[in-house]
Design an enzyme around this catalytic site. Structure first.
Site, mmCIF file in Angstrom:
data_model
loop_
_atom_site.group_PDB
_atom_site.id
_atom_site.type_symbol
_atom_site.label_atom_id
_atom_site.label_comp_id
_atom_site.label_asym_id
_atom_site.label_seq_id
_atom_site.Cartn_x
_atom_site.Cartn_y
_atom_site.Cartn_z
ATOM 1 N N PRO A 94 0.816 -1.215 0.000
ATOM 2 C CA PRO A 94 0.000 0.000 0.000
ATOM 3 C C PRO A 94 0.857 1.276 0.000
ATOM 4 C CG PRO A 94 -0.759 -1.524 1.703
ATOM 5 C CD PRO A 94 0.520 -2.093 1.142
ATOM 6 N N ARG A 159 -0.217 -7.649 -21.445
ATOM 7 C CA ARG A 159 -0.962 -7.302 -22.658
ATOM 8 C C ARG A 159 -0.298 -6.197 -23.478
ATOM 9 N NH1 ARG A 159 -4.225 -3.585 -22.529
ATOM 10 N NH2 ARG A 159 -5.838 -4.468 -23.836
ATOM 11 N N ASP A 174 -6.250 1.920 -26.283
ATOM 12 C CA ASP A 174 -6.849 1.702 -24.975
ATOM 13 C C ASP A 174 -7.183 3.024 -24.315
ATOM 14 O OD1 ASP A 174 -6.623 -0.946 -25.313
ATOM 15 O OD2 ASP A 174 -5.021 -1.249 -23.853
HETATM 16 C C1 JD8 Z 1 0.682 -6.231 0.233
HETATM 17 C C2 JD8 Z 1 0.142 -7.397 3.608
HETATM 18 C C3 JD8 Z 1 -1.990 -6.350 4.301
HETATM 19 C C4 JD8 Z 1 -0.931 -4.142 4.727
HETATM 20 C C5 JD8 Z 1 -2.201 -4.051 7.286
HETATM 21 C C6 JD8 Z 1 -3.393 -6.044 6.806
HETATM 22 C C7 JD8 Z 1 -0.943 -3.410 -2.853
HETATM 23 N N1 JD8 Z 1 -3.259 -1.524 -3.082
HETATM 24 C C8 JD8 Z 1 -3.027 -2.374 -2.039
HETATM 25 N N2 JD8 Z 1 -3.798 -2.467 -0.952
HETATM 26 N N3 JD8 Z 1 -3.300 -3.370 -0.117
HETATM 27 C C9 JD8 Z 1 -2.164 -3.889 -0.643
HETATM 28 C C10 JD8 Z 1 -1.332 -4.864 0.076
HETATM 29 C C11 JD8 Z 1 -1.699 -5.233 1.385
HETATM 30 C C12 JD8 Z 1 -0.867 -6.091 2.089
HETATM 31 C C13 JD8 Z 1 0.327 -6.595 1.533
HETATM 32 C C14 JD8 Z 1 -0.146 -5.379 -0.490
HETATM 33 C C15 JD8 Z 1 0.933 -7.408 2.508
HETATM 34 N N4 JD8 Z 1 -0.945 -6.591 3.366
HETATM 35 C C16 JD8 Z 1 -1.551 -5.351 5.369
HETATM 36 C C17 JD8 Z 1 -0.493 -3.118 5.780
HETATM 37 C C18 JD8 Z 1 -1.587 -2.796 6.739
HETATM 38 N N5 JD8 Z 1 -2.675 -4.939 6.225
HETATM 39 C C19 JD8 Z 1 -1.971 -3.259 -1.872
HETATM 40 N N6 JD8 Z 1 -0.118 -3.539 -3.631
#
Ligand code: JD8
Length: 249
Positions: A94, A159, A174
């Site tokens: 995130p 793609r 696109d």
């Molecule tokens: C990797 C663990 C969950 C993240 C607590 C539970 C991307 N756009 C996105 N949204 N979420 C992710 C993502 C979430 C992930 C992991 C990607 C590994 N989590 C954790 C921190 C807070 N939750 C993502 N790309």
């Protein structure tokens, strides 16, 4: 292109790669996908991949050792004629840079990608600091791990590979490549429940059709995603249309 994926849930990648565009790309040898279970790179009896966070707090953190060792093993399998900087090691998180068509295009130029999918509360910070070369997020919503994000990135990248699309379609057409949303599409029947297809599309006048579609794309973008119009390539006439409509609203 070769894509290596590190995950604790390799099963999540089975069906996406066995249907549709992925399967086609793999069958045509445009792309090779290797899925690695991070757990296979542990050495202890219990195959431990996670541990408690230093300093306390909820949840578990992925340990650095299996992730480093998995990436190092993949790297040594690639005959590295190239420098290290041409092998992106991407962490889905995130906190990453927001994924976009532009980033998909950028990634499509590489011969090889390594994608790391975290789980739980995330990965030990040393993975980010000393192993990963790029961090990507697919959007501002919370997922349970990086797997679905990795699949989104892979689909968008694959793609774009040369030779992937059939001769009909061009990635340049696109929506997110033109910078406009797509125009409305219709197929047969010409009248369904008394709802008819716009007359112009049945006219056979290709110049008129192209003009109508372009106008619809501009109007739809103005209505739904006005912020996209700033970057879109509009003709003078189209700019004037947009400006006039903006004044009406
Ligand atoms: C990797 C663990 C969950 C993240 C607590 C539970 C991307 N756009 C996105 N949204 N979420 C992710 C993502 C979430 C992930 C992991 C990607 C590994 N989590 C954790 C921190 C807070 N939750 C993502 N790309």
């Amino acid at each position: 292109m070769q894509i290596d994926i590190l995950t604790l849930f390799p099963q999540m990648f089975q069906s996406p790669f066995s249907v549709g565009i992925f399967k086609r790309a793999i069958d045509h040898k445009l792309v090779g996908v290797n899925i690695h279970n991070i757990r296979d790179y542990t050495h202890d009896k219990h195959h431990t991949v996670d541990d408690y966070p230093y300093g306390g707090g909820a949840g578990m953190v992925l340990k650095p050792e299996p992730i480093f060792e998995a990436v190092e093993s993949i790297k040594s399998d690639i005959s590295l004629k190239q420098g290290v900087d041409v092998l992106p090691i991407i962490l889905l998180t995130p906190q990453g840079r927001p994924f976009s068509q532009q980033i998909a295009l950028e990634l499509s130029k590489y011969d090889h990608l390594i994608l790391i999918c975290g789980r739980y509360e995330g990965v030990d910070e040393r993975v980010r600091e000393y192993l990963v070369t790029d961090e990507i997020s697919i959007g501002d919503y919370v997922l349970g791990g990086g797997e679905l994000a990795a699949m989104v990135v892979i689909e968008a990248v694959v793609r774009l590979l040369p030779g992937f699309l059939g001769s009909e379609a061009s990635p340049l057409d696109d929506s997110h490549a033109t910078g406009l949303l797509e125009y409305p599409q219709y197929t047969r029947p010409p009248v369904y429940r008394r709802w008819s297809v716009p007359e112009v599309l049945l006219s056979g006048n290709h110049a008129q059709i192209a003009k109508w579609r372009r106008q619809q794309a501009v109007l739809r973008t103005l209505e739904r995603r006005p912020e996209l119009l700033g970057k879109a390539n509009l003709s003078l006439e189209e700019r004037q249309l947009v400006d006039r409509l903006k004044q009406v609203v």
